[in-house]
Design a protein around this motif. Structure first.
Motif, PDB file in Angstrom:
ATOM      1  N   ARG A 181       0.841  -1.209   0.000  1.00  0.00           N
ATOM      2  CA  ARG A 181       0.000   0.000   0.000  1.00  0.00           C
ATOM      3  C   ARG A 181       0.870   1.249   0.000  1.00  0.00           C
ATOM      4  NH1 ARG A 181      -1.445   3.968   2.805  1.00  0.00           N
ATOM      5  NH2 ARG A 181      -0.116   3.324   4.535  1.00  0.00           N
ATOM      6  N   ARG A 182       1.901   1.249   0.832  1.00  0.00           N
ATOM      7  CA  ARG A 182       2.784   2.418   0.895  1.00  0.00           C
ATOM      8  C   ARG A 182       3.525   2.612  -0.425  1.00  0.00           C
ATOM      9  NH1 ARG A 182       6.552   1.826   5.935  1.00  0.00           N
ATOM     10  NH2 ARG A 182       7.219   3.899   5.228  1.00  0.00           N
ATOM     11  N   VAL A 185       0.973   4.225  -2.897  1.00  0.00           N
ATOM     12  CA  VAL A 185       0.668   5.616  -2.567  1.00  0.00           C
ATOM     13  C   VAL A 185       1.871   6.514  -2.848  1.00  0.00           C
ATOM     14  CG1 VAL A 185       0.101   7.189  -0.671  1.00  0.00           C
ATOM     15  CG2 VAL A 185      -1.124   5.014  -0.894  1.00  0.00           C
ATOM     16  N   ASP A 186       3.062   6.064  -2.453  1.00  0.00           N
ATOM     17  CA  ASP A 186       4.264   6.883  -2.661  1.00  0.00           C
ATOM     18  C   ASP A 186       4.600   7.033  -4.138  1.00  0.00           C
ATOM     19  OD1 ASP A 186       4.436   7.161   0.040  1.00  0.00           O
ATOM     20  OD2 ASP A 186       6.253   5.948   0.301  1.00  0.00           O
ATOM     21  N   ARG A 189       2.252   9.411  -5.765  1.00  0.00           N
ATOM     22  CA  ARG A 189       2.591  10.790  -5.404  1.00  0.00           C
ATOM     23  C   ARG A 189       3.750  11.294  -6.248  1.00  0.00           C
ATOM     24  NH1 ARG A 189       3.588   9.991  -0.390  1.00  0.00           N
ATOM     25  NH2 ARG A 189       1.421  10.290   0.261  1.00  0.00           N
ATOM     26  N   GLU A 194      -2.806  11.618  -6.604  1.00  0.00           N
ATOM     27  CA  GLU A 194      -3.214  11.294  -5.237  1.00  0.00           C
ATOM     28  C   GLU A 194      -3.967   9.973  -5.266  1.00  0.00           C
ATOM     29  OE1 GLU A 194      -6.073  12.841  -1.577  1.00  0.00           O
ATOM     30  OE2 GLU A 194      -5.819  14.078  -3.380  1.00  0.00           O
ATOM     31  N   MET A 195      -3.444   8.989  -4.535  1.00  0.00           N
ATOM     32  CA  MET A 195      -4.122   7.704  -4.435  1.00  0.00           C
ATOM     33  C   MET A 195      -4.592   7.537  -2.994  1.00  0.00           C
ATOM     34  SD  MET A 195      -2.902   3.770  -5.247  1.00  0.00           S
ATOM     35  CE  MET A 195      -3.176   3.876  -7.018  1.00  0.00           C
ATOM     36  N   PRO A 196      -5.874   7.759  -2.726  1.00  0.00           N
ATOM     37  CA  PRO A 196      -6.388   7.562  -1.370  1.00  0.00           C
ATOM     38  C   PRO A 196      -6.166   6.131  -0.889  1.00  0.00           C
ATOM     39  CG  PRO A 196      -7.981   8.742  -2.726  1.00  0.00           C
ATOM     40  CD  PRO A 196      -6.912   8.234  -3.656  1.00  0.00           C
ATOM     41  N   ASP A 197      -6.066   5.965   0.414  1.00  0.00           N
ATOM     42  CA  ASP A 197      -5.833   4.635   0.968  1.00  0.00           C
ATOM     43  C   ASP A 197      -6.911   3.644   0.534  1.00  0.00           C
ATOM     44  OD1 ASP A 197      -3.541   5.449   2.202  1.00  0.00           O
ATOM     45  OD2 ASP A 197      -4.453   5.724   4.185  1.00  0.00           O
ATOM     46  N   ALA A 200      -6.045   2.427  -2.893  1.00  0.00           N
ATOM     47  CA  ALA A 200      -4.919   1.490  -2.828  1.00  0.00           C
ATOM     48  C   ALA A 200      -5.386   0.134  -2.317  1.00  0.00           C
ATOM     49  CB  ALA A 200      -3.823   2.060  -1.936  1.00  0.00           C
TER      50      ALA A 200
END
Length: 247
Positions: A181-182, A185-186, A189, A194-197, A200
């Motif tokens: 997930r990290r 998201v990273d 970015r 922007e990928m909301p949790d 993801a």
């Protein structure tokens, strides 16, 4: 061999390749909590932070970040003003060993990736044995990566196996769900997305949990979002996954 920005002298090896480090291969981009000690040790080696053994060997299955860590160490070494050489041996295996390895002792850091592509060949084993001896005598830092631990590499020279394991040996584990997930998201970015949790998490439920596959999907989502001027929402991602399945 790595050229500018992280390079050794142009006369170190004469190869018809211009192999560059991936910009995204940085320690801050590496997410795998189970491998934190290995990551920190490799970073210390890249920074020349006084490890008692200036050699580290990484092994483990694919998609565990071996290449990422080797390239991240070369980035760090370059930023410190050191010469660093990253060699993906799977791409260099058909070249004469001397053309690939001779002169590397002039570098401050040498990272040899994909060792399994060459270990077991008598000519390569002899060349690697000599190289590791030269690197140690010259005080070079050494990073090695392969799927198997040193003793399972099938080297034709027993002494090569012992030299592959001169320093710490770490087995890397695949990233867990939170790590993936990290990563998503990273990396989103970094692309200006922007990928909301929640998005993801949706991706991880519906896509193969392989870093390479996830990053390939992220690239497709980036292109589609740009073309359609859309944000990364669950309905948008669901539609893109359906289109991919239909292709």
């Amino acid at each position: 061999m790595t050229r500018d920005p992280a390079s050794v002298d142009t006369d170190v090896a004469q190869l018809p390749l211009d192999l560059r480090l991936r910009d995204a291969s940085r320690f801050v981009e590496y997410h795998a909590e189970a491998n934190r000690i290995a990551r920190d040790t490799v970073e210390s080696l890249g920074r020349n932070a006084g490890l008692s053994q200036p050699q580290v060997y990484l092994h483990g299955p694919g998609a565990t970040g071996k290449t990422h860590l080797l390239q991240a160490a070369c980035h760090v070494a370059h930023e410190r003003g050191d010469r660093a050489a990253y060699l993906p041996l799977a791409e260099l295996a058909t070249a004469p060993p001397a053309a690939v390895l001779d002169g590397l002792e002039r570098a401050g850091l040498v990272a040899l990736d994909d060792l399994a592509a060459v270990v077991g060949s008598p000519a390569w084993d002899e060349a690697l044995f000599g190289l590791l001896n030269r690197l140690r005598d010259a005080g070079c830092r050494v990073l090695l990566a392969a799927p198997e631990p040193p003793d399972d590499m099938g080297a034709t020279l027993p002494d090569l196996s012992s030299r592959l394991g001169w320093g710490p040996v770490f087995r890397l584990e695949p990233p867990e769900e939170e790590d993936l997930r990290r990563i998503l998201v990273d990396r989103a970015r970094r692309r200006g997305l922007e990928m909301p949790d929640a998005v993801a998490a949706y991706v991880l439920r519906h896509q193969r949990r392989d870093v390479a596959a996830l990053l390939a999907l992220l690239e497709r989502l980036d292109l589609a979002a740009l073309a359609e001027q859309r944000r990364l929402t669950i309905p948008f991602v669901r539609d893109q996954l359906a289109r991919s399945a239909a292709d």
